[in-house]
Design an enzyme around this catalytic site. Structure first.
Site, mmCIF file in Angstrom:
data_model
loop_
_atom_site.group_PDB
_atom_site.id
_atom_site.type_symbol
_atom_site.label_atom_id
_atom_site.label_comp_id
_atom_site.label_asym_id
_atom_site.label_seq_id
_atom_site.Cartn_x
_atom_site.Cartn_y
_atom_site.Cartn_z
ATOM 1 N N CYS A 25 -26.317 69.962 -8.698
ATOM 2 C CA CYS A 25 -25.068 70.633 -9.031
ATOM 3 C C CYS A 25 -24.631 71.531 -7.892
ATOM 4 O O CYS A 25 -25.397 71.800 -6.977
ATOM 5 C CB CYS A 25 -25.238 71.515 -10.264
ATOM 6 S SG CYS A 25 -25.782 70.611 -11.694
ATOM 7 N N GLY A 53 -21.296 67.328 -7.549
ATOM 8 C CA GLY A 53 -21.201 66.942 -8.955
ATOM 9 C C GLY A 53 -19.786 66.608 -9.329
ATOM 10 O O GLY A 53 -18.879 67.410 -9.094
ATOM 11 N N ASN A 130 -28.344 75.672 -10.662
ATOM 12 C CA ASN A 130 -28.602 74.440 -9.929
ATOM 13 C C ASN A 130 -30.113 74.326 -9.750
ATOM 14 O O ASN A 130 -30.752 75.266 -9.278
ATOM 15 C CB ASN A 130 -27.905 74.484 -8.557
ATOM 16 C CG ASN A 130 -28.255 73.298 -7.669
ATOM 17 O OD1 ASN A 130 -28.282 73.427 -6.457
ATOM 18 N ND2 ASN A 130 -28.521 72.147 -8.246
ATOM 19 N N GLY A 131 -30.654 73.171 -10.116
ATOM 20 C CA GLY A 131 -32.093 72.964 -9.984
ATOM 21 C C GLY A 131 -32.653 72.333 -11.231
ATOM 22 O O GLY A 131 -31.905 71.810 -12.060
ATOM 23 N N TYR A 273 -29.267 63.975 2.789
ATOM 24 C CA TYR A 273 -28.219 63.292 2.027
ATOM 25 C C TYR A 273 -27.256 64.223 1.305
ATOM 26 O O TYR A 273 -26.051 64.012 1.311
ATOM 27 C CB TYR A 273 -28.866 62.361 0.987
ATOM 28 C CG TYR A 273 -27.885 61.811 -0.009
ATOM 29 C CD1 TYR A 273 -27.010 60.781 0.344
ATOM 30 C CD2 TYR A 273 -27.777 62.338 -1.298
ATOM 31 C CE1 TYR A 273 -26.080 60.288 -0.553
ATOM 32 C CE2 TYR A 273 -26.846 61.849 -2.201
ATOM 33 C CZ TYR A 273 -26.015 60.819 -1.826
ATOM 34 O OH TYR A 273 -25.088 60.343 -2.705
ATOM 35 N N ASP A 376 -28.845 54.069 7.666
ATOM 36 C CA ASP A 376 -28.491 54.776 6.430
ATOM 37 C C ASP A 376 -29.406 55.992 6.315
ATOM 38 O O ASP A 376 -30.482 56.033 6.920
ATOM 39 C CB ASP A 376 -28.637 53.860 5.214
ATOM 40 C CG ASP A 376 -27.791 54.349 4.034
ATOM 41 O OD1 ASP A 376 -27.189 55.439 4.135
ATOM 42 O OD2 ASP A 376 -27.725 53.641 3.016
ATOM 43 N N CYS A 413 -38.276 62.956 -7.871
ATOM 44 C CA CYS A 413 -38.101 64.399 -7.681
ATOM 45 C C CYS A 413 -38.095 65.086 -9.044
ATOM 46 O O CYS A 413 -37.395 64.670 -9.954
ATOM 47 C CB CYS A 413 -36.784 64.671 -6.962
ATOM 48 S SG CYS A 413 -36.449 66.427 -6.770
HETATM 49 P P1 AMP Z 1 -30.368 52.824 -3.153
HETATM 50 O O1 AMP Z 1 -29.271 51.836 -3.275
HETATM 51 O O2 AMP Z 1 -30.908 53.203 -4.508
HETATM 52 O O3 AMP Z 1 -31.430 52.415 -2.204
HETATM 53 O O4 AMP Z 1 -29.753 54.156 -2.646
HETATM 54 C C1 AMP Z 1 -29.617 54.427 -1.279
HETATM 55 C C2 AMP Z 1 -28.229 54.903 -1.013
HETATM 56 O O5 AMP Z 1 -27.840 55.901 -1.964
HETATM 57 C C3 AMP Z 1 -28.103 55.509 0.341
HETATM 58 O O6 AMP Z 1 -26.946 54.953 0.929
HETATM 59 C C4 AMP Z 1 -27.913 57.001 0.111
HETATM 60 O O7 AMP Z 1 -26.870 57.500 0.935
HETATM 61 C C5 AMP Z 1 -27.534 57.136 -1.337
HETATM 62 N N1 AMP Z 1 -28.334 58.137 -2.024
HETATM 63 C C6 AMP Z 1 -29.504 58.653 -1.666
HETATM 64 N N2 AMP Z 1 -29.951 59.558 -2.561
HETATM 65 C C7 AMP Z 1 -29.028 59.606 -3.537
HETATM 66 C C8 AMP Z 1 -28.901 60.364 -4.736
HETATM 67 N N3 AMP Z 1 -29.820 61.259 -5.094
HETATM 68 N N4 AMP Z 1 -27.811 60.157 -5.516
HETATM 69 C C9 AMP Z 1 -26.880 59.252 -5.158
HETATM 70 N N5 AMP Z 1 -26.940 58.502 -4.023
HETATM 71 C C10 AMP Z 1 -27.990 58.684 -3.216
#
Ligand code: AMP
Length: 481
Positions: A25, A53, A130-131, A273, A376, A413
């Site tokens: 958040c 969010g 947040n947390g 990220y 990425d 996490c």
């Molecule tokens: P995935 O498709 O599950 O491997 O997600 C990887 C992609 O999602 C990467 O392009 C990241 O930029 C993005 N990403 C990484 N962590 C998160 C997160 N916690 N919530 C939403 N997107 C994420």
């Protein structure tokens, strides 16, 4: 090695065992001796935190010793547009929240800020959190036995009810007692009818910064971009285990360090990220870290290629860094649709297959027949990388060299980032060579944990998703390194 079934089962699935409590958040709070336009300032600040969010947002405003709250589903500008009487939301204090929820828990009673009322139906306490707490369930059960009534299913209400329960001790003591009871990640802003406060957990896992408003008064926010948005100047980050509080009688703010072992363990994924690139956390620029990560992954896993592209948005600075040190030209060959704020609801598999190019679309002429390095920020479930490889192959790319500028994510996490359960984390289920084959790329490399720590300048961060060892967790108190 996982079968294709693994992929089929997990594609587009977005669920976690912590659905009801897990949140990423954005929070913001500001307080001034004079009445200021808290309506506009909170709107600007929360808009700057929209990336944290998109599900819902809300504010509680303090005006003439009274508090008023609004919270609705939707993006910041839509929620603020729905407010018909902005002048009622102009006072001398405000706290606000942008909410990100995982699937299945979008009920309005979990939107924030949370508030507690007295017997005259007046709000006497309000917080935005947040947390993620790891002992919320136990504390809630304990308090329910004492007769405390909960209205929501979010762990944040546990923080509210604990402070409320202890208010007779005085605000500072009530917050200290709460901080010593709750465990996990918590950055909180809050208000009573005449005081503003902010506090951060003993590991400083989620970010929280303090700034000064030009008209006098202070601002606390999750990221420095929110301070910029309200015209405040950055002062410092709230320390782990610190309470900040202020009221309109005394100038400036007071600070109190709650006695408990405090360590700095800011979440490293904030840099990788989650935070905006134009944010600085603990005086480190997010953009700088992302560029450096691209430089490092070149040193770690060099390759001959014709061009390097970054996956927007967070992969782009890394691709620029990679290009700078390798001499391989950077091309902006993947274009992201700017208007994507939420996921599509796509009931059929056939239509899901078509979603692929809606979010990211390639400029075919830039990459056809080329050897491409694609960077990425992370590979979580592997869904995005699989889709990207499909897109690039369909464009006639000759070679694909995939680079992730975070280490393999092998553990979920518990502390506020929405990563899925271990079964769904692709790097928890495959080693790098298996994943390379599964993705169908010529080469694959992840930034090493040592290199990530080196770029961040210290190991004073949480690396739990890469190591499975957390500063605090239900089962482990283990150190990171
Ligand atoms: P995935 O498709 O599950 O491997 O997600 C990887 C992609 O999602 C990467 O392009 C990241 O930029 C993005 N990403 C990484 N962590 C998160 C997160 N916690 N919530 C939403 N997107 C994420």
């Amino acid at each position: 090695m996982q079968s294709t079934d693994f992929y089929q089962r997990n594609i587009f699935k977005k669920e976690s065992p912590f659905d009801s409590i897990q949140e990423e958040c954005g929070i913001l709070g500001l307080f001034s001796d004079e009445n200021v336009d808290t309506f506009s300032l909170s709107q600007f600040g929360l808009f700057a935190l929209q990336h944290r969010g998109q599900e819902a947002c809300g504010i509680t405003v303090m005006k003439d010793g009274k508090m008023i709250n609004i919270k609705e589903e939707g993006l910041v500008l839509d929620v603020f547009r729905s407010i018909e009487n902005p002048e009622e939301f102009m006072g001398n204090g405000v706290i606000g929240h942008t909410r990100y929820t995982t699937a299945g828990d979008k009920k309005k009673f979990n939107f924030q800020p949370f508030f507690a009322k007295n017997e005259y139906d007046q709000i006497i306490l309000s917080i935005a959190h947040n947390g993620n707490l790891i002992n919320a369930k136990e504390l809630k059960e304990e308090m329910e036995k004492e007769g405390v009534v909960f209205r929501a299913t979010s762990d944040s209400e546990v923080i509210l009810r604990l402070i409320q329960k202890n208010l007779d001790l005085g605000l500072r003591a009530a917050i200290s007692a709460t901080m010593l009871k709750i465990q996990g990640a918590f950055s909180v802003v809050g208000m009573t009818r005449n005081k503003f406060f902010a506090f951060r957990d003993f590991n400083g896992i989620r970010p929280l910064l303090i700034g000064r408003l030009p008209e006098g008064g202070i601002v606390c926010a999750s990221e420095s971009v929110a301070l910029d948005a309200v015209g405040a100047t950055y002062e410092r980050d709230v320390l782990p285990g610190e309470i900040i509080f202020t009221n309109s009688r005394e100038p400036g703010y007071q600070t109190f360090q709650v006695e408990a072992p405090s360590k700095q363990r800011l979440c490293s994924f904030e840099y990788i990220y989650f935070s905006r690139p134009d944010t600085s956390l603990e005086k480190i620029s997010v953009h700088h870290i992302r560029e450096k990560s691209g430089e490092k992954i070149w040193e770690q896993a060099p390759v001959e290629a014709d061009l390097v592209i970054g996956v927007p948005d967070s992969g782009v600075p890394a691709a620029i860094g990679f290009s700078r040190v390798s001499g391989i030209p950077f091309r902006q060959a993947l274009i992201k649709n700017r208007y994507i704020a939420r996921s599509f609801i796509v009931p059929s598999q056939e239509m899901r297959e078509r979603v692929v190019n809606l979010k990211l679309n390639p400029i075919v002429e830039e990459i056809r027949g080329k050897r491409v390095v694609i960077i990425d920020d992370s590979i979580v479930r592997g869904t995005t990388s699989r889709r990207l490889v499909k897109i690039l192959r369909e464009c006639g790319v000759k070679e694909i060299h995939f680079r992730s500028v975070s280490p393999p994510i092998i553990a979920p996490c518990f502390l506020g980032i929405d990563t899925p359960r271990k079964d769904d984390l692709i790097s928890a289920n495959m080693n790098t060579e298996q994943l390379r084959e599964y993705l169908g790329v010529e080469s694959l490399a992840f930034l090493s944990l040592e290199n990530l720590a080196e770029i961040l300048g210290s190991t004073n961060h949480c690396f739990g998703c890469f190591t499975g060892k957390y500063p605090v967790s239900p089962n482990s108190e283990e150190e990171i390194f």
